[in-house]
Write an enzyme that holds these catalytic residues in place. Structure first.
Site, mmCIF file in Angstrom:
data_model
loop_
_atom_site.group_PDB
_atom_site.id
_atom_site.type_symbol
_atom_site.label_atom_id
_atom_site.label_comp_id
_atom_site.label_asym_id
_atom_site.label_seq_id
_atom_site.Cartn_x
_atom_site.Cartn_y
_atom_site.Cartn_z
ATOM 1 N N HIS A 68 -41.717 18.885 103.301
ATOM 2 C CA HIS A 68 -40.323 18.628 102.896
ATOM 3 C C HIS A 68 -40.312 18.438 101.383
ATOM 4 O O HIS A 68 -40.570 17.348 100.876
ATOM 5 C CB HIS A 68 -39.855 17.363 103.631
ATOM 6 C CG HIS A 68 -38.459 16.927 103.337
ATOM 7 N ND1 HIS A 68 -37.408 17.139 104.204
ATOM 8 C CD2 HIS A 68 -37.923 16.253 102.296
ATOM 9 C CE1 HIS A 68 -36.301 16.618 103.707
ATOM 10 N NE2 HIS A 68 -36.577 16.067 102.548
ATOM 11 N N HIS A 84 -38.609 18.487 97.609
ATOM 12 C CA HIS A 84 -37.437 18.491 96.723
ATOM 13 C C HIS A 84 -37.866 19.200 95.435
ATOM 14 O O HIS A 84 -39.045 19.204 95.074
ATOM 15 C CB HIS A 84 -36.947 17.060 96.468
ATOM 16 C CG HIS A 84 -36.201 16.494 97.643
ATOM 17 N ND1 HIS A 84 -34.833 16.498 97.729
ATOM 18 C CD2 HIS A 84 -36.640 15.936 98.799
ATOM 19 C CE1 HIS A 84 -34.458 15.962 98.877
ATOM 20 N NE2 HIS A 84 -35.539 15.609 99.561
ATOM 21 N N ASN A 104 -33.134 19.779 97.644
ATOM 22 C CA ASN A 104 -34.300 20.248 98.384
ATOM 23 C C ASN A 104 -34.667 21.655 97.937
ATOM 24 O O ASN A 104 -33.863 22.363 97.322
ATOM 25 C CB ASN A 104 -33.958 20.331 99.876
ATOM 26 C CG ASN A 104 -33.773 18.974 100.514
ATOM 27 O OD1 ASN A 104 -32.748 18.340 100.348
ATOM 28 N ND2 ASN A 104 -34.787 18.533 101.220
ATOM 29 N N ARG A 140 -27.552 17.509 106.506
ATOM 30 C CA ARG A 140 -27.946 16.093 106.430
ATOM 31 C C ARG A 140 -28.429 15.728 105.018
ATOM 32 O O ARG A 140 -27.735 15.037 104.278
ATOM 33 C CB ARG A 140 -29.031 15.810 107.498
ATOM 34 C CG ARG A 140 -29.255 14.338 107.785
ATOM 35 C CD ARG A 140 -30.136 13.651 106.774
ATOM 36 N NE ARG A 140 -31.468 14.274 106.654
ATOM 37 C CZ ARG A 140 -32.322 13.939 105.699
ATOM 38 N NH1 ARG A 140 -32.028 13.028 104.790
ATOM 39 N NH2 ARG A 140 -33.496 14.556 105.611
ATOM 40 N N ASP A 141 -29.595 16.208 104.626
ATOM 41 C CA ASP A 141 -30.131 15.835 103.301
ATOM 42 C C ASP A 141 -29.208 16.395 102.211
ATOM 43 O O ASP A 141 -28.993 15.762 101.176
ATOM 44 C CB ASP A 141 -31.552 16.401 103.134
ATOM 45 C CG ASP A 141 -32.430 15.566 102.212
ATOM 46 O OD1 ASP A 141 -31.896 14.747 101.452
ATOM 47 O OD2 ASP A 141 -33.664 15.744 102.255
ATOM 48 N N CYS A 177 -31.860 12.073 98.047
ATOM 49 C CA CYS A 177 -31.666 10.805 98.744
ATOM 50 C C CYS A 177 -30.982 9.812 97.815
ATOM 51 O O CYS A 177 -31.481 9.535 96.725
ATOM 52 C CB CYS A 177 -33.003 10.246 99.209
ATOM 53 S SG CYS A 177 -32.840 8.621 99.957
HETATM 54 P P1 HMG Z 1 -29.595 -3.506 107.672
HETATM 55 O O1 HMG Z 1 -28.454 -3.928 106.840
HETATM 56 O O2 HMG Z 1 -30.902 -4.218 107.493
HETATM 57 O O3 HMG Z 1 -29.191 -3.514 109.209
HETATM 58 O O4 HMG Z 1 -29.809 -1.959 107.416
HETATM 59 P P2 HMG Z 1 -29.274 -4.666 110.298
HETATM 60 O O5 HMG Z 1 -30.221 -4.221 111.366
HETATM 61 O O6 HMG Z 1 -29.516 -6.004 109.636
HETATM 62 O O7 HMG Z 1 -27.796 -4.663 110.893
HETATM 63 C C1 HMG Z 1 -26.666 -5.048 110.092
HETATM 64 C C2 HMG Z 1 -25.411 -4.481 110.715
HETATM 65 O O8 HMG Z 1 -25.460 -3.066 110.630
HETATM 66 C C3 HMG Z 1 -25.229 -4.807 112.201
HETATM 67 O O9 HMG Z 1 -23.823 -4.919 112.435
HETATM 68 C C4 HMG Z 1 -25.732 -3.576 112.883
HETATM 69 O O10 HMG Z 1 -25.151 -3.346 114.147
HETATM 70 C C5 HMG Z 1 -25.299 -2.501 111.928
HETATM 71 P P3 HMG Z 1 -23.144 -6.365 112.641
HETATM 72 O O11 HMG Z 1 -23.866 -6.939 113.821
HETATM 73 O O12 HMG Z 1 -23.415 -7.089 111.371
HETATM 74 O O13 HMG Z 1 -21.722 -6.009 112.866
HETATM 75 N N1 HMG Z 1 -26.179 -1.336 112.028
HETATM 76 C C6 HMG Z 1 -25.784 -0.070 112.240
HETATM 77 N N2 HMG Z 1 -24.583 0.484 112.399
HETATM 78 C C7 HMG Z 1 -24.552 1.813 112.620
HETATM 79 N N3 HMG Z 1 -25.626 2.594 112.698
HETATM 80 C C8 HMG Z 1 -26.854 2.072 112.540
HETATM 81 C C9 HMG Z 1 -26.952 0.689 112.291
HETATM 82 N N4 HMG Z 1 -28.006 -0.126 112.096
HETATM 83 C C10 HMG Z 1 -27.519 -1.354 111.927
HETATM 84 N N5 HMG Z 1 -27.938 2.863 112.637
HETATM 85 C C11 HMG Z 1 -30.600 0.197 108.130
HETATM 86 C C12 HMG Z 1 -30.918 -1.271 107.990
HETATM 87 C C13 HMG Z 1 -31.866 0.902 108.528
HETATM 88 C C14 HMG Z 1 -29.534 0.372 109.168
HETATM 89 C C15 HMG Z 1 -30.093 0.709 106.737
HETATM 90 O O14 HMG Z 1 -31.054 0.411 105.801
HETATM 91 C C16 HMG Z 1 -29.813 2.184 106.734
HETATM 92 O O15 HMG Z 1 -28.863 2.654 107.357
HETATM 93 N N6 HMG Z 1 -30.630 2.969 105.971
HETATM 94 C C17 HMG Z 1 -30.509 4.403 105.926
HETATM 95 C C18 HMG Z 1 -30.652 4.929 104.513
HETATM 96 C C19 HMG Z 1 -30.583 6.440 104.525
HETATM 97 O O16 HMG Z 1 -29.952 7.036 105.379
HETATM 98 N N7 HMG Z 1 -31.250 7.096 103.556
HETATM 99 C C20 HMG Z 1 -31.258 8.528 103.468
HETATM 100 C C21 HMG Z 1 -32.108 9.180 104.516
HETATM 101 S S1 HMG Z 1 -33.841 9.128 104.141
HETATM 102 C C22 HMG Z 1 -34.104 10.533 103.122
HETATM 103 O O17 HMG Z 1 -33.165 11.151 102.683
HETATM 104 C C23 HMG Z 1 -35.518 11.018 102.872
HETATM 105 C C24 HMG Z 1 -35.861 12.271 103.673
HETATM 106 O O18 HMG Z 1 -35.010 13.357 103.324
HETATM 107 C C25 HMG Z 1 -37.314 12.681 103.418
HETATM 108 C C26 HMG Z 1 -37.691 12.748 101.948
HETATM 109 O O19 HMG Z 1 -37.003 13.430 101.157
HETATM 110 O O20 HMG Z 1 -38.708 12.117 101.612
HETATM 111 C C27 HMG Z 1 -35.702 12.035 105.187
HETATM 112 MG MG MG Z 2 -35.251 14.590 101.573
#
Ligand code: HMG
Ligand code: MG
Length: 307
Positions: A217, A219, A259, A24-25, A250
């Site tokens: 967690h 990095h 990481n 994933r990450d 990320c």
């Molecule tokens: P948004 O654009 O605000 O979504 O994104 P929305 O709620 O306004 O919806 C818009 C459209 O997207 C809609 O479709 C939804 O159905 C669809 P429409 O009606 O327009 O056809 N939609 C989705 N489709 C599929 N799967 C979904 C989904 N949600 C909405 N889950 C959202 C908001 C949260 C979805 C967006 O910002 C997002 O996907 N963010 C994720 C970013 C990400 O994955 N970042 C990396 C992970 S975090 C990380 O790595 C840190 C970590 O490792 C810890 C650390 O290191 O600190 C964990």
């Molecule tokens: Mg991370």
């Protein structure tokens, strides 16, 4: 293969749990789109190497993280019973619906300690993220799923700079109150140092969130991940997120690199006589195999030294 001489340390746990985030990450930040079949093989190899908690993928918006747009397809290719914990990331109810349809048994929500990253990573305000997570946690728990929660930017934020301990603890406590059973404290951009780690863990303890609930967690952007992990172990934490081969980062956090490499953590743990359950040779072989698929060498020092 070379193994470290075992010389136990002081005030350290007898065993730790490694929560593997490579699929994933690790893969969410790769330029290349890795075929689902290769990801599935990666997951199978990690489990075969002894990892008991493997974060498989994310049910986030496919346009936000195209690298993991094949989440549903991947889950079909992976037997979710091969390891005790095979969680996926979900940010919202749409993600939970997709995860439930795929048959997963554990989800991880991911909150931010800062306003800036909440907006960039989740398109939410700091407070808005809790409104988004609340029904996710309630429904997931109602369906019998375990829920883990991340807090990102615990040790610093690329847009806001220093992040007060109280702000991190407040976000973490609110995620626990929503119903998360494990809290993973993320050094998203790898800027933390050991004294900071100790202070944050102590602040959580003062707020009633003990080490048994925490995971760390790290990095490795500034080369601090292993020192930070050792410090957290000395404070009593026993769950550590790590990524095979040191892949990761990320895409929404500036300057986030890989990481903590699982192999580096396993090498250190073995030397200290701490049980991880991981077969280091099999894991190194897996990371070398993955590095060949990605077309670049693994950034892990232990992988480089052992391969
Ligand atoms: P948004 O654009 O605000 O979504 O994104 P929305 O709620 O306004 O919806 C818009 C459209 O997207 C809609 O479709 C939804 O159905 C669809 P429409 O009606 O327009 O056809 N939609 C989705 N489709 C599929 N799967 C979904 C989904 N949600 C909405 N889950 C959202 C908001 C949260 C979805 C967006 O910002 C997002 O996907 N963010 C994720 C970013 C990400 O994955 N970042 C990396 C992970 S975090 C990380 O790595 C840190 C970590 O490792 C810890 C650390 O290191 O600190 C964990
Ligand atoms: Mg991370």
């Amino acid at each position: 293969m070379r193994v470290p001489q075992v010389v136990p340390g002081e005030r350290l746990p007898a065993e730790i749990t490694i929560y593997e985030v490579g699929p994933r990450d690790g893969l969410q930040n790769e330029q290349a789109i890795v075929p689902a079949e290769v990801k599935a093989e990666f997951v199978r190899r990690l489990v075969a190497a002894g990892l008991r908690a493997v974060e498989v993928t994310s049910f986030v918006h496919p346009r936000w993280v195209p690298q993991l747009a094949d989440a549903a397809e991947l889950i079909e290719l992976v037997d979710l019973n091969i390891a005790p914990r095979m969680p996926v990331l979900v940010p919202n109810e749409r993600g939970l619906d997709r995860a439930l349809a795929a048959g997963v048994r554990e989800v991880a929500i991911f909150g931010s300690a800062t306003e800036s990253f909440a907006r960039r990573n989740l398109n939410q305000s700091l407070d808005g993220q809790f409104t988004m997570f609340e029904p996710v946690v309630a429904r997931a728990r109602g369906a019998g799923l375990a829920v883990r929660a991340y807090v990102s930017m615990c040790f610093g934020d690329p847009w806001e700079g220093d992040v007060p301990l109280t702000q991190v603890v407040d976000v973490g406590r609110r995620l626990v109150e929503l119903g998360a059973s494990q809290l993973s404290l993320g050094d998203t951009i790898g800027v933390g140092t050991p004294g900071h780690v100790r202070a944050l863990i102590a602040s959580f303890a003062e707020a009633g969130v003990g080490v048994e609930r925490l995971a760390m967690h790290f990095h490795d952007t500034y080369g601090q991940a292993l020192a930070n992990a050792l410090t957290a172990m000395q404070c009593g934490v026993t769950t550590f997120d790590a990524s095979a081969g040191g892949l990761g980062g990320c895409p929404y956090a500036e300057s986030a690199t890989g990481n903590l490499a699982t192999e580096d953590l396993v090498w250190q743990s073995q030397g200290l006589g701490i049980e991880t359950g991981v077969d280091l040779a099999a894991l190194v072989e897996t990371s070398v195999w993955m590095a060949e698929r990605l077309g670049r060498p693994s950034p892990s020092r232990a992988v480089q030294a052992l391969s």
